[in-house]
Design an enzyme around this catalytic site. Structure first.
Site, PDB file in Angstrom:
ATOM      1  N   GLY A   1       0.778  -1.239   0.000  1.00  0.00           N
ATOM      2  CA  GLY A   1       0.000   0.000   0.000  1.00  0.00           C
ATOM      3  C   GLY A   1       0.807   1.284   0.000  1.00  0.00           C
ATOM      4  CB  SER A   2       4.249   2.271  -0.964  1.00  0.00           C
ATOM      5  OG  SER A   2       4.376   1.943  -2.322  1.00  0.00           O
TER       6      SER A   2
ATOM      7  NE  ARG B   1      -8.097 -11.453  -5.779  1.00  0.00           N
ATOM      8  CZ  ARG B   1      -7.869 -12.759  -5.725  1.00  0.00           C
ATOM      9  NH1 ARG B   1      -8.089 -13.518  -6.780  1.00  0.00           N
ATOM     10  NH2 ARG B   1      -7.437 -13.313  -4.612  1.00  0.00           N
TER      11      ARG B   1
ATOM     12  CG  LEU C   1     -10.589  -6.254 -11.608  1.00  0.00           C
ATOM     13  CD1 LEU C   1     -10.534  -4.736 -11.468  1.00  0.00           C
ATOM     14  CD2 LEU C   1     -11.425  -6.872 -10.488  1.00  0.00           C
TER      15      LEU C   1
ATOM     16  CG  HIS D   1       1.846  -1.515 -15.649  1.00  0.00           C
ATOM     17  ND1 HIS D   1       1.618  -2.791 -15.153  1.00  0.00           N
ATOM     18  CD2 HIS D   1       2.855  -1.631 -16.548  1.00  0.00           C
ATOM     19  CE1 HIS D   1       2.454  -3.637 -15.739  1.00  0.00           C
ATOM     20  NE2 HIS D   1       3.213  -2.954 -16.595  1.00  0.00           N
TER      21      HIS D   1
ATOM     22  CG  ASP E   1      -0.972  -4.154 -17.256  1.00  0.00           C
ATOM     23  OD1 ASP E   1      -1.646  -3.674 -16.341  1.00  0.00           O
ATOM     24  OD2 ASP E   1      -0.151  -5.071 -17.088  1.00  0.00           O
TER      25      ASP E   1
ATOM     26  CB  THR F   1      10.682   7.694  -6.066  1.00  0.00           C
ATOM     27  OG1 THR F   1      11.362   6.876  -5.124  1.00  0.00           O
ATOM     28  CG2 THR F   1      10.753   9.129  -5.616  1.00  0.00           C
TER      29      THR F   1
ATOM     30  CD  GLU G   1       4.742   2.523  -9.229  1.00  0.00           C
ATOM     31  OE1 GLU G   1       3.739   2.216  -8.576  1.00  0.00           O
ATOM     32  OE2 GLU G   1       5.597   1.688  -9.574  1.00  0.00           O
TER      33      GLU G   1
HETATM   34  C1  GRF Z   1       3.319  -0.761  -7.669  1.00  0.00           C
HETATM   35  O1  GRF Z   1       4.576  -0.861  -8.267  1.00  0.00           O
HETATM   36  C2  GRF Z   1       2.247  -0.605  -8.712  1.00  0.00           C
HETATM   37  O2  GRF Z   1       2.668   0.103  -9.835  1.00  0.00           O
HETATM   38  C3  GRF Z   1       1.972  -2.031  -9.099  1.00  0.00           C
HETATM   39  O3  GRF Z   1       2.046  -2.758  -7.887  1.00  0.00           O
HETATM   40  C4  GRF Z   1       2.911  -2.070  -6.992  1.00  0.00           C
HETATM   41  C5  GRF Z   1       2.123  -1.834  -5.742  1.00  0.00           C
HETATM   42  O4  GRF Z   1       2.909  -1.312  -4.702  1.00  0.00           O
HETATM   43  N1  GRF Z   1       0.709  -2.146  -9.773  1.00  0.00           N
HETATM   44  P1  GRF Z   1       2.215  -0.685  -3.415  1.00  0.00           P
HETATM   45  O5  GRF Z   1       1.301  -1.755  -2.811  1.00  0.00           O
HETATM   46  O6  GRF Z   1       1.447   0.529  -3.833  1.00  0.00           O
HETATM   47  O7  GRF Z   1       3.350  -0.371  -2.484  1.00  0.00           O
END
Ligand code: GRF
Length: 188
Positions: A12-13, A85, A87, A103, A139, A166, A168
């Site tokens: 969940g970062s 998952r 969907l 992604h 994707d 970072t 993201e």
């Molecule tokens: C991230 O790299 C996201 O792009 C991918 O899964 C990872 C999830 O990381 N879909 P987090 O759980 O948000 O830390």
């Protein structure tokens, strides 16, 4: 003000980055398919309602359950943030045009898993992350925004993953805010 629910599966970062950003106040609930997901504790710390939908009853029934649980929140957007998952087309149609994902690659390159490892193996010089609309093609939905970096000769998989993460954490909250604000402008 538009509202947002977030779907997670793990640490969940990205969720944390969203919750710490201005758009965090617009998050009305967090859903996970894993009861152990670290992101659930992050959501609780921010005082957000959490729901676990464990997908133990087959995809069709589980997705129906998830849709039922999301419905009362009437979200303007549903953000997948590490929701692991695939969907179904039915689920995606039921939430048409409201599902976004982040992604860890510059789509359309490197769809699917283990993107950083595959980027290094391919010797690709540019890498990054993409926020895109979710469609039935994995994707494969329209790209909303990307953030990029140059792969360094000394990058290993973990280091590259951290550098992309970072990006993201900056990109996703910004894009979600823009989409939610746009919705507001459309209504006004
Ligand atoms: C991230 O790299 C996201 O792009 C991918 O899964 C990872 C999830 O990381 N879909 P987090 O759980 O948000 O830390």
């Amino acid at each position: 003000m538009g509202s947002l629910v977030v779907l997670i599966s793990g640490r969940g970062s990205n969720l944390q980055a969203i919750l710490e950003s201005p758009v965090g106040g617009q998050v009305t609930a967090v859903f996970s398919d894993h009861v152990q997901a670290g992101g659930l504790d992050i959501a609780r710390r921010f005082g957000k309602p959490v729901h676990v939908c464990p997908f133990t009853t087959g995809r069709r029934d589980s997705e129906h359950a998830l849709t039922r649980q999301i419905k009362p929140y009437r979200p303007d957007l549903i953000a997948l943030a590490g929701f692991m998952r695939v969907l179904s087309a039915d689920f995606i149609a039921a939430h048409g045009g409201r599902l976004v994902n982040i992604h860890p690659s510059l789509l359309p390159e490197f769809r699917g898993l283990h993107t950083h490892r595959r980027v290094l193996a391919a010797g690709t010089k540019e890498h990054g992350c993409t926020v895109h609309w979710v469609t039935a093609e994995l994707d494969g939905g329209d790209i909303i925004a990307q953030s990029r970096l140059t792969v360094r000769p000394d990058d290993d998989e973990a280091g590259l993953a951290a550098r992309v993460l970072t990006l993201e954490h900056r990109l996703y909250p910004q894009v979600l805010a823009q989409l939610l604000n746009k919705e507001e402008q459309d209504i006004a």
